[in-house]
Design a protein around this motif. Structure first.
Motif, mmCIF file in Angstrom:
data_model
loop_
_atom_site.group_PDB
_atom_site.id
_atom_site.type_symbol
_atom_site.label_atom_id
_atom_site.label_comp_id
_atom_site.label_asym_id
_atom_site.label_seq_id
_atom_site.Cartn_x
_atom_site.Cartn_y
_atom_site.Cartn_z
ATOM 1 N N THR A 5 61.159 28.481 36.358
ATOM 2 C CA THR A 5 61.254 28.512 34.899
ATOM 3 C C THR A 5 62.306 29.538 34.508
ATOM 4 O O THR A 5 62.227 30.702 34.903
ATOM 5 N N LEU A 6 63.284 29.059 33.728
ATOM 6 C CA LEU A 6 64.281 29.942 33.135
ATOM 7 C C LEU A 6 63.733 30.402 31.801
ATOM 8 O O LEU A 6 63.371 29.588 30.946
ATOM 9 N N SER A 7 63.630 31.708 31.623
ATOM 10 C CA SER A 7 63.069 32.268 30.408
ATOM 11 C C SER A 7 63.448 33.741 30.329
ATOM 12 O O SER A 7 63.335 34.463 31.313
ATOM 13 N N ALA A 8 63.883 34.160 29.169
ATOM 14 C CA ALA A 8 64.221 35.570 28.991
ATOM 15 C C ALA A 8 62.950 36.337 28.657
ATOM 16 O O ALA A 8 62.418 36.226 27.570
ATOM 17 N N ASN A 9 62.433 37.078 29.627
ATOM 18 C CA ASN A 9 61.278 37.934 29.347
ATOM 19 C C ASN A 9 61.638 39.356 29.757
ATOM 20 O O ASN A 9 62.764 39.626 30.132
ATOM 21 N N TYR A 10 60.697 40.262 29.678
ATOM 22 C CA TYR A 10 60.999 41.662 29.966
ATOM 23 C C TYR A 10 61.385 41.910 31.424
ATOM 24 O O TYR A 10 62.172 42.803 31.712
ATOM 25 N N MET A 11 60.829 41.129 32.344
ATOM 26 C CA MET A 11 60.984 41.429 33.763
ATOM 27 C C MET A 11 62.145 40.696 34.440
ATOM 28 O O MET A 11 62.743 41.219 35.363
ATOM 29 N N ILE A 48 62.969 39.551 22.177
ATOM 30 C CA ILE A 48 61.595 39.501 22.682
ATOM 31 C C ILE A 48 60.607 40.314 21.831
ATOM 32 O O ILE A 48 59.561 39.794 21.468
ATOM 33 N N PRO A 49 60.898 41.558 21.468
ATOM 34 C CA PRO A 49 59.881 42.336 20.733
ATOM 35 C C PRO A 49 59.800 42.034 19.234
ATOM 36 O O PRO A 49 58.941 42.594 18.547
ATOM 37 N N LEU A 50 60.642 41.153 18.736
ATOM 38 C CA LEU A 50 60.682 40.910 17.295
ATOM 39 C C LEU A 50 59.486 40.101 16.805
ATOM 40 O O LEU A 50 59.009 39.204 17.492
ATOM 41 N N GLU A 90 62.146 31.967 24.633
ATOM 42 C CA GLU A 90 61.425 33.135 24.107
ATOM 43 C C GLU A 90 61.643 33.265 22.605
ATOM 44 O O GLU A 90 60.782 33.733 21.886
ATOM 45 N N GLY A 91 62.796 32.854 22.137
ATOM 46 C CA GLY A 91 63.095 32.954 20.721
ATOM 47 C C GLY A 91 62.267 32.005 19.872
ATOM 48 O O GLY A 91 61.827 32.347 18.778
ATOM 49 N N LEU A 92 62.047 30.790 20.388
ATOM 50 C CA LEU A 92 61.257 29.790 19.674
ATOM 51 C C LEU A 92 59.820 29.711 20.176
ATOM 52 O O LEU A 92 59.002 28.997 19.601
ATOM 53 N N LEU A 93 59.530 30.417 21.267
ATOM 54 C CA LEU A 93 58.202 30.482 21.865
ATOM 55 C C LEU A 93 57.662 29.099 22.241
ATOM 56 O O LEU A 93 56.509 28.765 21.972
ATOM 57 N N THR A 94 58.521 28.315 22.919
ATOM 58 C CA THR A 94 58.119 26.989 23.368
ATOM 59 C C THR A 94 58.988 26.530 24.528
ATOM 60 O O THR A 94 60.108 27.016 24.703
ATOM 61 N N TYR A 95 58.441 25.591 25.324
ATOM 62 C CA TYR A 95 59.243 24.945 26.355
ATOM 63 C C TYR A 95 60.125 23.924 25.677
ATOM 64 O O TYR A 95 59.710 23.246 24.726
ATOM 65 N N LEU A 96 61.353 23.788 26.177
ATOM 66 C CA LEU A 96 62.286 22.800 25.647
ATOM 67 C C LEU A 96 62.819 21.946 26.787
ATOM 68 O O LEU A 96 62.998 22.436 27.903
#
Length: 98
Positions: A5-11, A48-50, A90-96
């Protein structure tokens, strides 16, 4: 078959859906692709923190990052054999879909 999964998270920007000890270096991605992924991730991390209202104020940036993330997911999918790539925004909080 590997599922990523490609996703911009903290880690990280890429995780294995079933292997907790996954190491991105094991994929041996070409330098320019890895650099593009890292730059995308570093830009995305400010989102992410917004809160939801704060995200609405940055919707243009989020949409640009989503488009870039989908492009990167497609690029990863074509580069890696026997790997399935999903993209989570992460911006839209959904899988695309990619």
């Amino acid at each position: 078959m590997q599922y990523l999964t490609l996703s911009a998270n903290y880690m990280s920007f890429l995780k294995d859906d079933f292997e907790p000890d996954f190491n991105i270096a094991d994929l041996q991605l070409p330098g320019p692709l890895l650099e593009h992924l890292e730059n995308w991730w570093n830009t995305y991390r400010e989102i992410i923190p917004l809160s939801h209202p704060e995200r609405e104020d940055k919707l243009t940036l989020i949409n640009n990052l989503v488009d870039e993330g989908i492009h990167l997911a497609k690029e990863l999918q074509t580069y890696l054999d026997d790997v399935k790539i999903k993209y989570f925004s992460e911006g839209l909080l959904t899988y695309l879909p990619i």
